[in-house]
Design a protein around this motif. Sequence first.
Motif, mmCIF file in Angstrom:
data_model
loop_
_atom_site.group_PDB
_atom_site.id
_atom_site.type_symbol
_atom_site.label_atom_id
_atom_site.label_comp_id
_atom_site.label_asym_id
_atom_site.label_seq_id
_atom_site.Cartn_x
_atom_site.Cartn_y
_atom_site.Cartn_z
ATOM 1 N N LEU A 148 -3.302 -3.938 -0.082
ATOM 2 C CA LEU A 148 -4.028 -3.357 -1.040
ATOM 3 C C LEU A 148 -4.728 -2.102 -0.590
ATOM 4 O O LEU A 148 -4.976 -1.017 -1.162
ATOM 5 N N PHE A 149 -5.139 -2.064 0.798
ATOM 6 C CA PHE A 149 -5.731 -1.012 1.488
ATOM 7 C C PHE A 149 -5.005 -0.220 2.272
ATOM 8 O O PHE A 149 -5.681 0.656 3.267
ATOM 9 N N TYR A 150 -3.623 -0.234 2.142
ATOM 10 C CA TYR A 150 -2.632 0.418 3.021
ATOM 11 C C TYR A 150 -3.065 2.017 3.042
ATOM 12 O O TYR A 150 -3.290 2.473 4.251
ATOM 13 N N ARG B 121 -4.773 13.669 -1.070
ATOM 14 C CA ARG B 121 -4.734 13.334 -2.526
ATOM 15 C C ARG B 121 -5.459 12.211 -2.815
ATOM 16 O O ARG B 121 -5.533 11.457 -4.099
ATOM 17 N N TRP B 122 -6.278 11.469 -1.633
ATOM 18 C CA TRP B 122 -6.725 10.145 -1.834
ATOM 19 C C TRP B 122 -7.643 10.124 -3.061
ATOM 20 O O TRP B 122 -7.515 9.308 -3.833
ATOM 21 N N PHE B 128 -5.609 0.467 -4.757
ATOM 22 C CA PHE B 128 -4.585 -0.599 -4.732
ATOM 23 C C PHE B 128 -3.295 0.101 -5.378
ATOM 24 O O PHE B 128 -2.392 -0.763 -5.786
ATOM 25 N N LYS B 129 -3.146 1.478 -5.680
ATOM 26 C CA LYS B 129 -2.002 1.983 -6.125
ATOM 27 C C LYS B 129 -1.555 3.097 -4.969
ATOM 28 O O LYS B 129 -2.371 3.661 -4.284
#
Lengths: 267, 270
Positions: A148-150, B121-122, B128-129
Amino acid sequence: MMELLQYEFMKNALLAIILASIACGIIGVYIVVKKIVFISGGIAHASFGGIGLGYFLGINPVWGIIPFSIISALVMGLVSKRTKIPEDTAIGIIWALGMSLGVIFIGLSPGYAPDLFSYLFGSILTVTTTDLVVMLILDLVIIKVVFLFYKEFLALSFDDEFATVIGVPTMKLYLLLLCLIALTIVVLVRVVGIILVIALLTIPAAISKQISTNLKKMMFVSIFVSAVFGVIGLILSYQLNLASGATIVMVSVIGFLLCQFLKLCKR
Amino acid sequence: MINSNHNTKSECKVDKIPNKKKQEIISLKNIWVSYDDINVLEDINLSIYEQEFLGIIGPNGGGKTTLLKVILGLILPSKGEVKVFGRKPEENREYIGYVPQYPLFDREFPISVEEVVLIGRWGKSKYFKSYNQIDKQKAQEVLDLVGMLEFKNKQIGRLSGGQQQRVFIARALVTDPKVLLLDEPLASIDTLLQTGFYELLERLKKKMSIVLVTHDLTAVSIYMDKVACLNRRLFYHNSKEIRLEDLEATYRCPVDLIAHGIPHRVLRKH
């Protein structure tokens, strides 16, 4: 060789190695690239307090070590980042505090502490089915959270200052990562014990870093490397009648030195 | 504050650049920063307007990086007020692109150039995507803009210092910031490449303001609209002119001459 697998304890031991490799392969990568080996060692040692608490309360020490390691991870993270105490000083103090609490709890417990040694240095041949279930659940938690937090963990590990600038909640993520380290320590405690845990958290990831081009690949390689070391260490310890945890660590260190040697030869 | 009708003197300063109602995007008012009772910044007042290229020069240890970090909201001033687009810096970080002096990263970190830029771009991506096609498209565009597209699959540590610098500029540009903060960007760029670097900034200036800090007097360029001197205090006249007395006050020693690459002059003839 194959006849070893007829023994129930050998099957459990092999399963434990696979489950431990998954946790330390994934989390070890973050520990190595983010260079947080010292705080990870601190969390591991401080979690001894949880083992002592388990004995004191007369419950399975695993139920003591899970909350205790998470709390020490959070306290270490917060004290080292949010106070003026230098980070390594804070870690050192909490490291010793956790261990002393463990010793005091054990001293206060009635009777003597059976298999205390196995929590310190691991005892892979005595892994129970309950242990395996706990390890499996913790592995799933670790995989899920990292999945989820990659993106966020990558930003945090690569350049946490820049991550903060673009709004990534780096402090919260750092604390989350420390909690995952705490859970990984719980997964590994039956295999190598809390004293030796740092070897499995660093050596496989350090080897895989040399040949990996991205973090995902590095995780898969380090899972594989730690499983190989684990199995070789297990077989050697069984045949030579040596302590299993220490043998696995020795195999890992020799593997690391071999890789360094090969790297030198390649140049 | 400045009332133009009040100016009775006929000799008006030629090099003063009029602010044609350019919008103020960053404002610092009476900023003081101190670490353990030592002042690093004293009473800084500064306004940065849209599409303006401000150079800040000053000696090492003069507080240049600290000033940038105050604008970024990484350092809280002990006194004073910072506003970025009228709000606290940490609330408007998406408008700021930051290129740090020596990015604190491990040269052997297993990460590709493209992945580094995507980190920028965070703020535009969702939890979660993973980064989507738009993010990747944007990363390609900025890598192309800084001339690093062909290296997108290379590991960042394998690049030269100047190439890494361009990747970090791309990382800062990938969100279309309104202001670009550059901390000693020329430290890792060959003198020969500096002109190319300034031409890149000149193109960027059409879309954003640029603040460049440096200790290197020779880095002061024709492309800068305004120049300020910083050594704990800021000497700034909202213009491109650097006064010799300001330089001497900044560097605490006599400054002889500022030698530049030929066709431009920052100092008045004197």
